[in-house]
Design an enzyme around this catalytic site. Structure first.
Site, PDB file in Angstrom:
ATOM      1  N   ALA A 122     -12.740  -6.348  13.093  1.00  0.00           N
ATOM      2  CA  ALA A 122     -12.336  -7.779  13.008  1.00  0.00           C
ATOM      3  C   ALA A 122     -10.883  -8.176  12.421  1.00  0.00           C
ATOM      4  O   ALA A 122      -9.891  -9.140  13.152  1.00  0.00           O
ATOM      5  CB  ALA A 122     -13.622  -8.947  12.027  1.00  0.00           C
ATOM      6  N   TYR A 173     -13.890  -4.249   9.574  1.00  0.00           N
ATOM      7  CA  TYR A 173     -12.420  -3.605   9.183  1.00  0.00           C
ATOM      8  C   TYR A 173     -11.838  -4.220  10.865  1.00  0.00           C
ATOM      9  O   TYR A 173     -10.873  -4.249  11.484  1.00  0.00           O
ATOM     10  CB  TYR A 173     -12.704  -2.096   9.668  1.00  0.00           C
ATOM     11  CG  TYR A 173     -11.433  -1.142   9.310  1.00  0.00           C
ATOM     12  CD1 TYR A 173     -10.483  -0.934   8.576  1.00  0.00           C
ATOM     13  CD2 TYR A 173     -10.958  -0.108  10.612  1.00  0.00           C
ATOM     14  CE1 TYR A 173      -9.578  -0.953   8.566  1.00  0.00           C
ATOM     15  CE2 TYR A 173     -10.041   0.349  10.464  1.00  0.00           C
ATOM     16  CZ  TYR A 173      -8.798   0.095   9.461  1.00  0.00           C
ATOM     17  OH  TYR A 173      -8.156   0.907   9.451  1.00  0.00           O
ATOM     18  N   GLY A 210       0.523  -0.707  -0.079  1.00  0.00           N
ATOM     19  CA  GLY A 210       0.138  -0.103  -0.062  1.00  0.00           C
ATOM     20  C   GLY A 210       0.915   0.820   0.087  1.00  0.00           C
ATOM     21  O   GLY A 210      -0.025   2.286   0.493  1.00  0.00           O
ATOM     22  N   ALA A 211       1.920   1.041  -0.693  1.00  0.00           N
ATOM     23  CA  ALA A 211       2.880   2.031  -0.275  1.00  0.00           C
ATOM     24  C   ALA A 211       2.853   3.358  -1.467  1.00  0.00           C
ATOM     25  O   ALA A 211       3.424   4.526  -1.384  1.00  0.00           O
ATOM     26  CB  ALA A 211       4.086   1.212  -1.133  1.00  0.00           C
TER      27      ALA A 211
END
Length: 260
Positions: free
Chosen positions: A165, A163, A13-14
């Site tokens: 969980a 989210y 996710g950069a």
């Protein structure tokens, strides 16, 4: 943190948000960055921007980019294979990529379950897949895995069960991997961010009432900026934290400990 100058860090996710902030901060300290994201165009721009912003601290940084949709098992397997075939070591794996898909009252059961499945695939299954898939190229003694969790790993917010969980599960996965990889002296920790100014929180940021509410909920009276996660990443990746594993560190401006 002089040891980081010899290390390679992989960040998922950069291309934007917290992932880019971490990448930007770490570009001053690591010798090689591997940036992973599903958005290839954004990845290319992120790489160009990082090279353009090189500092005298680390003007010889090397950056590789890999497009990968972390909701797709086949693409993760291909990423692992490409990195393995390159004969490189990953000294620090940062599982940062995540999605949030809040529920609304108009969703039916099928749609809610679709959101559940997609969120857990990206936020929980992908970090596990990458961790065990790249374990063989993470060097013993110095290798680290860092999972980016959330305030929601222990605190409840409304209308976002998948989210919460997934982040709670990622916190537990951190402890599980810390135990299972301890025989190789690979340390595994997590970082729990509070409210940071990113695309994910754009709606709240642009609502002045919500922005102020969230600022006032912290002790520092402000939101975090993405590169402010980088220092904790470097600390946990370096020999400065050589006796820390299985822990979650909050980077939240004091949100999680505020009482009255």
């Amino acid at each position: 943190m002089i040891d980081l100058k010899e290390y390679t860090i992989l960040i998922t996710g950069a291309a934007s948000g917290n992932g880019y902030g971490i990448s930007s901060f770490c570009s001053d300290y690591f010798s090689k960055l591997i940036l992973v994201d599903k958005n290839e165009e954004a990845l290319i721009k992120a790489k160009e921007k990082l090279y353009k912003n090189q500092t005298l601290k680390n003007k010889n940084i090397n950056i590789d980019i890999f497009k990968c949709d972390l909701s797709c098992t086949e693409e993760i397997n291909l990423l692992i294979q490409k990195i393995t075939d390159s004969n490189m070591h990953i000294h620090c794996l940062v599982n940062n990529a995540g999605i949030t898909l809040p529920l609304n009252k108009n969703l039916n059961l099928h749609e809610k379950l679709e959101i559940w499945d997609k969120t857990l695939k990206v936020n929980l299954t992908a970090p596990y897949h990458l961790s065990i898939g790249l374990e063989h190229i993470i060097p013993p003694e110095v290798g680290t895995i860092i999972n980016i969790t959330s305030l929601n790993s222990t605190l409840s917010f409304p209308n976002n069960p998948s989210y919460m969980a997934s982040k709670g599960g990622l916190r537990q996965l951190t402890m599980s991997l810390a135990m299972d990889l301890s025989f190789k002296k690979i340390r595994v920790n997590s970082i729990a961010p509070g409210y940071f100014k990113t695309n994910m929180t754009k709606t709240s940021w642009e609502d002045m009432l919500k922005r102020e509410e969230r600022s006032s909920r912290t002790l520092l009276k402000r939101w975090g900026m993405p590169d402010e996660l980088g220092g904790t990443v470097c600390f946990l990746a370096s020999n400065l934290s050589s006796y820390i594993t299985g822990q979650e560190i909050y980077v939240d401006g004091g949100w999680s400990i505020k009482g009255l």
